[in-house]
Write a protein that holds these residues in place. Sequence first.
Motif, PDB file in Angstrom:
ATOM      1  N   TYR A 163       1.103  -1.380   0.230  1.00  0.00           N
ATOM      2  CA  TYR A 163       0.113  -0.338  -0.125  1.00  0.00           C
ATOM      3  C   TYR A 163       1.426   1.554   0.298  1.00  0.00           C
ATOM      4  N   LEU A 166       2.207   1.470  -3.519  1.00  0.00           N
ATOM      5  CA  LEU A 166       1.194   2.339  -4.255  1.00  0.00           C
ATOM      6  C   LEU A 166       0.864   4.047  -4.014  1.00  0.00           C
ATOM      7  N   PHE A 167       0.570   4.281  -2.830  1.00  0.00           N
ATOM      8  CA  PHE A 167       0.972   5.660  -2.548  1.00  0.00           C
ATOM      9  C   PHE A 167       2.126   6.682  -3.351  1.00  0.00           C
ATOM     10  N   ALA A 172       1.716  10.380  -3.724  1.00  0.00           N
ATOM     11  CA  ALA A 172       0.678  10.939  -2.645  1.00  0.00           C
ATOM     12  C   ALA A 172       1.917  11.560  -1.281  1.00  0.00           C
ATOM     13  N   GLN A 176      -0.807  12.894   2.913  1.00  0.00           N
ATOM     14  CA  GLN A 176      -2.006  12.408   2.490  1.00  0.00           C
ATOM     15  C   GLN A 176      -2.115  10.670   1.945  1.00  0.00           C
ATOM     16  N   LYS A 180      -5.055   9.150   4.558  1.00  0.00           N
ATOM     17  CA  LYS A 180      -5.864   8.579   3.566  1.00  0.00           C
ATOM     18  C   LYS A 180      -5.774   6.676   3.995  1.00  0.00           C
ATOM     19  N   LEU A 181      -4.204   6.500   4.227  1.00  0.00           N
ATOM     20  CA  LEU A 181      -3.427   5.430   4.557  1.00  0.00           C
ATOM     21  C   LEU A 181      -3.533   4.526   6.045  1.00  0.00           C
ATOM     22  N   PRO A 184      -6.530   4.805   8.671  1.00  0.00           N
ATOM     23  CA  PRO A 184      -7.844   4.125   8.411  1.00  0.00           C
ATOM     24  C   PRO A 184      -7.527   2.623   8.475  1.00  0.00           C
ATOM     25  N   SER A 185      -5.739   2.584   7.960  1.00  0.00           N
ATOM     26  CA  SER A 185      -5.319   0.973   7.477  1.00  0.00           C
ATOM     27  C   SER A 185      -5.207   0.213   9.679  1.00  0.00           C
TER      28      SER A 185
END
Lengths: 205, 248
Positions: A163, A166-167, A172, A176, A180-181, A184-185
Amino acid sequence: MSEERKKYLKKVKIKQISIFGFQFLLVLLFLGLWEYLVKIGFINAFIYSSPSNIIKTIIELIRKHDFFIHILVTLKEVIIAFILGNILGFTGAIILYEFKYLAKVLDPFLTMLNSLPKIALGPLIIIIFGANIKSVIIMALLINLIVSILTIYNGFLCTPSYYLKLFKTMQANKWQTLFKLVIPSSYQTIIASFKLCIAQTLIGT
Amino acid sequence: MNNLLDISKLTKKYQTKENEIVALDNISFGLKKGEIVSLVGPSGCGKSTILSIIADLDHDYTGTITRKSHLKYAYMLQNDALLPFLTIYENAILGLKIQKTVTKENLAYVDYLFKLYKLDEFKNNYPNSLSGGMKQRVALIRTLALNPDILLLDEPFSALDQQSRLLISDDVYKIAKKEGKTVILVTHNIEEAITFSDRVIILSKRPAKIKKIIEVNFKNQYSIYERRKDANFNYYFDIIWKDLDTNE
Ligand SMILES: Nc1ncnc2c1ncn2[C@@H]1O[C@H](COP(=O)(O)OP(=O)(O)O)[C@@H](O)[C@H]1O
Ligand SMILES: [Mg+2]
């Protein structure tokens, strides 16, 4: 609804009720045994009290009106310490996560603070801050804060690397990625830490 | 400059506490607009490293990279990396949100892709209710939504079963050809490299050096299945097989 389904649901319900019944019985059994052992003098009523005694005391306290005030004061302390502990713990974890260098520097100290028997600091805090609500809250904070910070921080560190990759590929920025990651994870860990915090705060107050 | 991108004498060393790892050794190649190029080489040879340098995610190298101005890159990775707490639609527009390019046109394009890949009715589902192939399609939409000039595909099909692998690589192939996207595909699958690309760059084991560049020409350009049946397919397979370091 089919007959089979109704039967099945009934079975599930009966099972649930029976489990609850047994739990209730176990509590009764425990209280009864306790009362009985105190009565025959097998355990010391002064140290361990007894169920009937506790009920008597509660009734007395309620009659004199200050039982609820005591409960309220403790509740207020618990709530303040809990909220403060979580906010500070969460903030602390974010600071450690965003400033890995700081986290490395602080690592041994945090571990040390965490393993300290904090209850033992009680008298010290009362000497410094006085015997008031402030020291009770500080005491509770001391117990839950370090644990909160470390639990949430470790949750952040567990964000799967694919992840993060990916960001990174989506360019990002670090806020962010955080909001966003990473946060929340770590939802599960954060909730777990809140729960732990309640328990810890109760001990502290 | 004719090329979209020119890489010249690219060398890369990773520094770690224990030692220095030379990952790339003097790599040079160019990329024309609309071209699909595969990088083939044994795992660990340095393929992903090339992509991250091209995408400007890693600036620590020697050599020169000349880009046409304002090139936009988008990545597709081996792991679909869909966030489990977002619906697949929210996942698909995540890149747009991060790059602050949520526009009407971009959203319309996302909708078009959802319909194209028959994911329309699952828009509000969470990733865990979808098959591996469907998830990788959502990852594809997420990548295409950014409307990149260059698609960087880092083994995006290798975690899929054979069937989904063919279907999705064909999806990517078709859309890349249709929209004139320039693509770099990293793979260690020879068949995939041949059927997918216009050019195959064969890399040695680490440190990656270019061993050979093969132009792939098929009469039929329309789909990956048809390319597999082409008489030239076996011919290309043989030359790549001979040049690939197989002692992984
Ligand atoms: N951040 C890093 N630090 C140190 N070594 C790395 C790093 N990233 C990759 N490497 C090493 O560089 C080599 C090439 O890696 P990579 O480009 O990921 O290979 P490939 O994608 O071809 O499998 C590997 O041997 C890998 O161990
Ligand atoms: Mg790789």
